[in-house]
Scaffold this motif. Structure first.
Motif, short mmCIF file in Angstrom:
data_model
loop_
_atom_site.label_atom_id
_atom_site.label_comp_id
_atom_site.label_asym_id
_atom_site.label_seq_id
_atom_site.Cartn_x
_atom_site.Cartn_y
_atom_site.Cartn_z
N GLN A 1 6.23 -3.79 10.04
CA GLN A 1 7.50 -3.21 10.49
C GLN A 1 8.34 -2.98 9.24
N LEU A 2 8.44 -1.74 8.82
CA LEU A 2 9.09 -1.44 7.55
C LEU A 2 10.60 -1.57 7.61
N LEU A 3 11.21 -1.23 8.79
CA LEU A 3 12.67 -1.34 8.88
C LEU A 3 13.10 -2.75 9.24
N GLY A 4 12.13 -3.56 9.63
CA GLY A 4 12.48 -4.93 9.97
C GLY A 4 12.64 -5.80 8.74
N SER A 5 12.08 -5.39 7.60
CA SER A 5 12.22 -6.16 6.36
C SER A 5 13.55 -5.83 5.69
N ALA A 6 13.83 -6.57 4.64
CA ALA A 6 15.09 -6.35 3.93
C ALA A 6 15.14 -4.93 3.37
N PRO A 7 16.27 -4.26 3.48
CA PRO A 7 16.36 -2.89 2.98
C PRO A 7 16.25 -2.85 1.45
N VAL A 8 15.61 -1.82 0.95
CA VAL A 8 15.49 -1.62 -0.49
C VAL A 8 16.71 -0.84 -0.95
N ASN A 9 17.54 -1.49 -1.73
CA ASN A 9 18.76 -0.85 -2.20
C ASN A 9 18.71 -0.43 -3.68
N THR A 10 17.65 -0.91 -4.38
CA THR A 10 17.50 -0.54 -5.80
C THR A 10 16.08 -0.10 -6.07
N TYR A 11 15.94 0.72 -7.04
CA TYR A 11 14.60 1.12 -7.49
C TYR A 11 14.69 1.52 -8.96
N THR A 12 13.54 1.57 -9.62
CA THR A 12 13.49 1.85 -11.06
C THR A 12 13.62 3.33 -11.32
N VAL A 13 14.47 3.64 -12.27
CA VAL A 13 14.60 5.03 -12.72
C VAL A 13 13.65 5.18 -13.93
N PHE A 14 12.65 6.01 -13.83
CA PHE A 14 11.62 6.11 -14.88
C PHE A 14 12.15 6.83 -16.12
N GLU A 15 11.62 6.36 -17.26
CA GLU A 15 11.92 7.00 -18.54
C GLU A 15 10.64 7.60 -19.12
N ARG A 16 10.84 8.43 -20.10
CA ARG A 16 9.69 9.10 -20.74
C ARG A 16 8.79 8.09 -21.43
N ASP A 17 7.50 8.27 -21.19
CA ASP A 17 6.46 7.43 -21.79
C ASP A 17 6.57 5.98 -21.34
N GLN A 18 7.27 5.77 -20.19
CA GLN A 18 7.41 4.39 -19.69
C GLN A 18 6.11 3.96 -19.04
N VAL A 19 5.77 2.72 -19.24
CA VAL A 19 4.61 2.14 -18.57
C VAL A 19 5.04 1.68 -17.18
N LEU A 20 4.40 2.20 -16.14
CA LEU A 20 4.78 1.88 -14.75
C LEU A 20 3.99 0.70 -14.25
N THR A 21 4.66 -0.15 -13.50
CA THR A 21 4.00 -1.30 -12.87
C THR A 21 3.87 -1.02 -11.37
N HIS A 22 3.03 -1.81 -10.69
CA HIS A 22 2.85 -1.58 -9.23
C HIS A 22 4.12 -1.89 -8.46
N SER A 23 4.88 -2.87 -8.96
CA SER A 23 6.11 -3.23 -8.24
C SER A 23 7.12 -2.10 -8.29
N GLN A 24 7.17 -1.42 -9.47
CA GLN A 24 8.11 -0.30 -9.58
C GLN A 24 7.70 0.84 -8.64
#
Length: 929
Positions: free
Chosen positions: A9-32
Motif C-alpha cells: 500500500q503505497l499511500l499507506g506509508s509515510a509520504p515522501v517529501n524529499t528526494y535527491t536532486v541529481f548533479e552532473r557526473d553524480q554517482v546514483l545510489t538505489h536509495s536515491q
C-alpha cells in the motif's frame, strides 16, 4: 520463518517529501532512485484520489448465468490510488480456495489473525479449480476485485555469494467471492458524508389535532403546544445523532460542536408558547423540520470526499452480490474539485448553518401592521417561500442558498423586506404580477381586534385584487361572544314574512273601513226601527258596534306602522315600540264574541273583513316566522364557532396565510382579539349585504272590488217584530171577537210564535256553534296548540276520547314523544352542562325526532284510512297534537321521511278536514325548514 508476502500500500506509508536532486557526473545510489520513484508514484496516486475520486467509476458489473459469473468491462480507483482497468468481459466458471498462503492483505484479516472465508474465481484450465454450482447464483456470494501489488526478491543467496538482481514488484487483479456479511463489514469500514446521512431520520411535523371539542382558546393553544412538543422531541433525538455522527464536520463549520446549545435554545423557544403565539411557534418548528430534511437531502447528495483515507478500500473494490448485483457495490466518490460535488457540499454546509440561524433569529413579533406577502406552498423548499415575520431581518442572508451564493439576499420576499433593505419588488410584492404564487402569507394581525383586522384585510384584498376570501370564527362555544356576523341573513323567510305583513295590514285596513260603514248602517237601522237597539244578548246594539269600530281602529292605528315597514328590521323595531300584537288573541276573541251576539240583527252574505280578521291565523304566522328566522340565525351563528367550523370544514389547516382561491379564517377569543388563523383551500364567506327594501305590493281592487263597495253583512229585521206586526193586523181585522177572547187568542198566538221563534233560535244557535267549533277546532288544531291545551285537549296527560281506541293510542304516543323531544331540546340548549352531556343530548334528540316523525306519520295515516273528522271535537285535539309535533321534527333525515309520508297521504285523503290536516302538516314542515 520468512515473513509473509504482503500486498503493498503505497499511500499507506509515510509520504515522501524529499528526494535527491541529481548533479552532473553524480554517482546514483538505489536509495536515491527509489526515493524519487516513490515520490512520483505517490504524487500520481494522490492526484487520482484527491482530484478525480475513488470507487467504481463505471462498469465492472456482476452478471451471473446458469453455470458461471461474468464481469463486464469497467474501471475504478482504489483509495491507495490504483487505477483498475478491466478492458473486456471475462466469464468465470470455476473457483479455488483463497487461503492465508496468499499475500497478506490486512482488510481480509479483521481481527489481525483470521482470514475471512474467500474463494478465487478461475476458469476450467486451472488445475485447482472446481466448477461453480448450477446455477451460479444458487449460493449467495459477494464479488470482490482485488488489485494485488506485491514485491518478490528473485535473488538466490548461497553463503556470501548473492547476486544483486533487485526485487520485482507485481500487480495482479484477482476476482474473489466472499460471504455477504464479510463484504458488508469491508464496506462499512468507510463511511463518507452521504453514507452517514442515510442513518439520519426523516422528520415529520406533527399536525395539531383540531376537533369539535375545541371550545375555547386554552384547548386551541394546547393542541398546538402538544404538536410543538412532539416535533421538539423528534428534533432533539435527531440533533443528538447528528452531533455524534457528524462531529468532525460540525467542528469544521462552527469551531465546536453546537448541538447542546441548539437543544437548549429549542427548549427555550418551546417554553415561550402562549395563546397568542402558539401558531407562529408551531410554524417555527415546522420550518426547523423542513430545513432539517433539506439538509439531510443535501448531505445524501454530498458524495465528494475531502482527503479520502488510504485505508478505506486500499486495494479492493466491491462489485456486488451474485443474487443482487446492485447490492454491496463500492460507490464512486468524486473529488471535492468536481463542480457538482462542490455545490452539493456547499449547499449542505449552508443548510447546517441555516439551522442555527433560524434558532438565533426567532422572535415572538409584536407588529401591528397587517401585510400580505405572496409565497409558495409547502410542496416547494422552505427557502423558496417568503420569510415569515417571526424571524429577525438579518436571517435574509441565510435563507436562500441560491440567492446567498449570488449575493442577492435582498431579493427574498418577506414581512420585514424593508428592514433588510429588500429590492423594490420585495418591498412592494403586491405591486407587480402575483400570478406565479399559489399562496399568500398574512401577518401582523395577532393580538389585534378582529373587526379592525377583518376590515383592513378586506381593503387589502379589494385594493390589490387578491384571490382569497376573509372569514372569522370564535374560539368559544357561546354565541353571545360572536363579534363578526352579517347584519341580517336575508332569506325567503323574510320575504314571506313581508307578504304576510301586507296580508294582515290589508285585513286590518279593510276591517277598519268595513266597521265604520257597518256602524253607520246599524245606527240608521236602529233609528228607523228596522232593528231594535236591544237584543237578547246585547243591551245596546249601536254601542256594541261602536265598540267594535273603536277597537278595530285602535288596533289598526297601532299595527299598520309596523306592518307597513318594507324592511324586516324596521318591523321588529316598530313592533317592540308599539307592541301592537300584545294580547292580540284575547282582543280578537272579544271581537268574535260581540260579532256572534249580533247574529239576531246581522246576516253574513259573504265572509266579512272582520270575520276574516277574527278567523285568520296570519298574525300568529308572523310570530312563528319570527321564531323560525331566529332559530335559523342561531343555527348560522353556530357555524361561526370554532367547534362547529372544524366539523363543517375538515380541510382546515394553519399555513400562516391562505391558498390562492381559498379563505383566510381569522380566529378570535371571547374578547374579540385575534389569536390565530387558518386556511381553507376553497372560498367561504358569509356575505354581509345591506338589508333590501321590499317593493310596495298592489292592494285591492285587484281580483275583487273594494270592500266599501260590497255588503258582506246585511241588516236583518228580527222575526219576532214581524210576528208582532202580523198578530196586530190579525186582531184588527177580527173586531167582532170579545175583548177577553181576543186577549186569550193574542196570548196563545204570541206564546205559540214565541215557542217557534225559540226553537228556530236554538236551532240557528246550535248550527252557528257547530260551525264555529268546526272552524275553530280546525284552525287551532292545525296551527296552534295553545288553545287546545287550555281546553284540556293536550298537555294534561290524556286526550278526549275520539271513539277510535287505536287513534287515541296513536295520539297519546305522539304526545309522549313530543314531550320527550321538547325536553331534549331544552336540555341541549342549557349552558350549565358539560360538552359531553350536550353532545349526548344532541345525539338523543336526533333519534327522538326520528321516532316522533314516524309516530306523526303513523297517526296521520290512520286518520286518513279511518276517515276521522278532524274539524271539531276530539278529532280537532288530535290534529292539534299532530301540528305541534310536526313543528318539532327539525332533524333533516326525520323531516325528509315525514314529508315523504305526508305526500303519499295527500292523494288518499278523503273529506275536506283530512285534506286540510295533511296540507297543514306539510306547510308546517316546509316553514320549519
Amino acid at each position: 520463518m520468512a515473513d509473509p508476502i504482503k500486498v503493498l500500500q503505497l499511500l499507506g506509508s509515510a509520504p515522501v517529501n524529499t528526494y535527491t536532486v541529481f548533479e552532473r557526473d553524480q554517482v546514483l545510489t538505489h536509495s536515491q532512485l527509489n526515493e524519487l520513484g516513490l515520490y512520483l508514484n505517490q504524487q500520481e496516486r494522490l492526484t487520482r484520489t484527491n482530484l478525480i475520486g475513488v470507487g467504481l467509476v463505471s462498469g465492472l458489473n456482476v452478471v451471473p448465468d446458469d453455470s458461471g459469473i461474468s464481469i463486464t468491462p469497467g474501471l475504478g480507483v482504489t483509495t491507495d490510488g490504483d487505477l483498475v482497468v478491466w478492458p473486456q468481459a471475462v466469464r468465470f466458471t470455476h473457483s479455488k480456495p483463497y487461503d492465508n498462503k496468499q499475500p497478506l492483505y490486512a482488510p481480509f484479516y479483521p481481527d489481525g489473525k483470521t482470514l475471512i472465508k474467500l474463494l478465487e474465481l478461475t476458469d476450467d484450465q486451472d488445475p485447482l479449480g472446481t466448477a461453480l454450482p448450477t446455477p451460479a447464483n444458487a449460493q449467495d456470494w459477494a464479488v470482490i476485485l482485488l488489485a494485488e501489488t506485491t514485491e518478490v526478491d528473485p535473488d538466490l543467496c548461497i553463503g556470501d555469494n548473492c547476486d544483486n538482481l533487485g526485487r520485482r514488484a507485481t500487480a495482479k487483479l484477482r476476482v474473489l467471492l466472499a460471504q455477504p456479511e464479510d463484504a458488508k463489514a469491508l464496506r462499512d469500514t468507510f463511511k463518507p458524508v452521504s453514507e452517514r446521512a442515510r442513518a439520519l431520520p426523516d422528520l415529520l411535523a406533527t399536525r395539531p389535532k383540531l376537533s369539535a371539542s375545541m371550545v375555547n382558546t386554552a384547548l386551541f393553544m394546547a393542541s398546538y403546544r402538544d404538536a410543538c412538543t412532539e416535533v421538539l422531541n423528534s428534533l432533539n433525538d435527531a440533533l443528538k445523532q447528528f452531533g455524534t455522527d457528524f462531529a468532525p464536520e460540525l467542528q469544521t463549520l462552527f469551531g465546536l460542536n453546537p448541538v447542546d446549545a441548539w437543544q437548549l435554545r429549542l427548549k427555550d423557544i418551546h417554553g415561550q408558547i402562549r395563546i397568542g403565539n402558539a401558531q407562529l411557534t408551531y410554524g417555527f418548528f415546522k420550518d426547523m423540520v423542513d430545513t432539517w430534511n433539506a439538509m439531510v437531502d443535501a448531505l445524501l447528495d454530498t458524495t465528494a470526499i475531502l482527503l479520502p483515507g488510504a485505508s478505506a478500500f486500499p486495494k479492493h473494490l466491491l462489485l456486488g452480490r451474485v443474487r443482487d448485483p446492485a447490492d454491496l457495490r463500492t460507490a464512486f466518490f468524486p473529488s471535492v474539485a468536481d463542480t457538482g460535488a462542490r455545490e452539493a457540499a456547499a449547499r449542505a454546509g449552508f443548510l447546517v448553518r441555516k439551522l442555527q440561524a433560524q434558532m438565533d433569529h426567532f422572535i415572538v413579533p409584536d407588529d401591528s401592521t397587517v401585510r400580505v406577502t405572496p409565497s409558495m406552498g409547502e410542496e416547494v423548499a422552505l427557502e423558496e417561500r417568503a420569510i415569515p415575520w417571526y424571524y429577525k431581518p438579518d436571517i435574509s442572508t441565510q435563507w436562500n442558498f441560491r440567492l446567498s451564493q449570488r449575493q442577492q439576499a435582498d431579493a427574498n420576499l418577506g414581512y420585514r423586506a424593508t428592514d433588510y433593505g429588500g429590492t423594490a419588488r420585495a418591498r412592494n410584492p403586491l405591486g407587480s404580477s402575483i400570478a406565479g404564487y399559489e399562496m399568500f402569507r398574512v401577518e401582523g394581525h395577532l393580538g389585534r381586534e378582529v373587526g379592525q383586522v377583518r376590515e383592513e384585510l378586506k381593503t387589502l384584498v379589494a385594493d390589490n385584487n387578491l384571490p382569497f376570501k376573509v372569514h372569522a370564527v370564535l374560539a368559544h362555544n357561546l354565541r353571545k361572544f360572536i363579534r363578526i356576523r352579517p347584519q341580517i341573513r336575508y332569506t325567503d323567510l323574510h320575504r314571506f314574512h313581508y307578504l304576510l305583513r301586507q296580508d294582515v295590514a290589508v285585513r286590518l285596513d279593510e276591517s277598519k273601513t268595513f266597521t265604520a260603514r257597518f256602524s253607520d248602517n246599524v245606527q240608521e237601522a236602529v233609528q228607523k226601527k228596522t232593528i231594535p237597539d236591544q237584543v237578547s244578548e246585547l243591551s245596546s246594539v249601536t254601542q256594541a258596534v261602536e265598540t267594535v269600530r273603536s277597537d278595530i281602529g285602535s288596533l289598526t292605528a297601532r299595527a299598520l306602522p309596523a306592518l307597513n315597514q318594507t324592511r324586516y328590521t324596521g318591523y321588529q323595531q316598530e313592533t317592540q315600540t308599539s307592541a301592537w300584537n300584545e294580547n292580540l288573541g284575547s282582543k280578537l276573541q272579544t271581537l268574535g264574541d260581540v260579532r256572534s251576539k249580533l247574529g239576531e240583527v246581522a246576516r253574513n252574505d259573504i265572509v266579512s273583513p272582520i270575520d276574516s280578521l277574527i278567523q285568520t291565523t296570519h298574525p300568529l304566522w308572523l310570530n312563528w316566522l319570527d321564531d323560525l328566522i331566529a332559530a335559523r340565525d342561531e343555527r348560522e351563528d353556530d357555524k361561526l364557532l370554532l367547534s362547529r367550523f372544524v366539523s363543517d370544514h375538515p380541510a382546515l389547516d394553519h399555513l400562516g396565510g391562505t391558498w390562492r382561491g381559498g379563505t383566510l379564517v381569522l380566529l378570535y377569543d371571547d374578547a374579540g382579539t385575534v389569536v390565530g388563523d387558518f386556511a381553507l383551500p376553497y372560498p367561504y364567506e358569509e356575505v354581509d349585504e345591506p338589508e333590501p327594501e321590499e317593493p310596495p305590493l298592489r292592494r285591492p281592487p285587484l281580483l275583487r272590488p273594494p270592500i266599501a263597495d260590497i255588503r258582506p253583512i246585511g241588516i236583518v229585521r228580527p222575526i219576532k217584530l214581524d210576528l208582532d206586526t202580523m198578530v196586530t193586523a190579525q186582531i184588527g181585522s177580527q173586531f167582532a171577537i170579545t175583548s177577553k177572547a181576543l186577549s186569550d187568542r193574542i196570548e196563545a198566538s204570541t206564546k205559540q210564535f214565541d215557542e217557534k221563534i225559540q226553537a228556530v233560535n236554538v236551532d240557528v244557535d246550535n248550527r252557528l256553534k257547530l260551525q264555529s267549533s268546526s272552524v275553530e277546532g280546525l284552525v287551532k288544531g292545525a296551527f296552534s296548540t295553545k288553545e287546545a291545551t287550555a281546553a284540556g285537549v293536550v298537555g294534561s296527560g290524556k286526550l278526549i276520547a275520539t271513539g277510535d281506541t287505536l287513534l287515541d293510542q296513536l295520539a297519546q304516543d305522539v304526545d309522549y314523544k313530543r314531550q320527550r323531544v321538547q325536553g331534549l331540546i331544552d336540555l341541549a340548549s342549557r349552558t350549565d352542562i358539560s360538552t359531553e352531556e350536550r353532545s349526548k343530548a344532541q345525539s338523543m334528540l336526533s333519534k327522538a325526532q326520528g321516532e316522533l316523525g314516524t309516530a306523526v306519520g303513523d297517526a296521520a295515516e290512520h286518520v286518513v284510512l279511518s276517515k276521522t273528522n278532524t274539524a271539531s271535537g276530539a278529532g280537532a285535539g288530535v290534529a292539534a297534537i299532530l301540528a305541534q309535533s310536526t313543528m318539532l321534527v327539525s332533524d333533516a333525515a326525520a323531516s325528509r321521511t315525514l314529508t315523504t309520508k305526508l305526500g303519499s297521504l295527500q292523494t288518499s285523503a278523503g273529506d275536506t278536514s283530512q285534506k286540510v290536516l295533511i296540507g297543514t302538516l306539510q306547510n308546517l314542515g316546509s316553514l320549519r325548514g
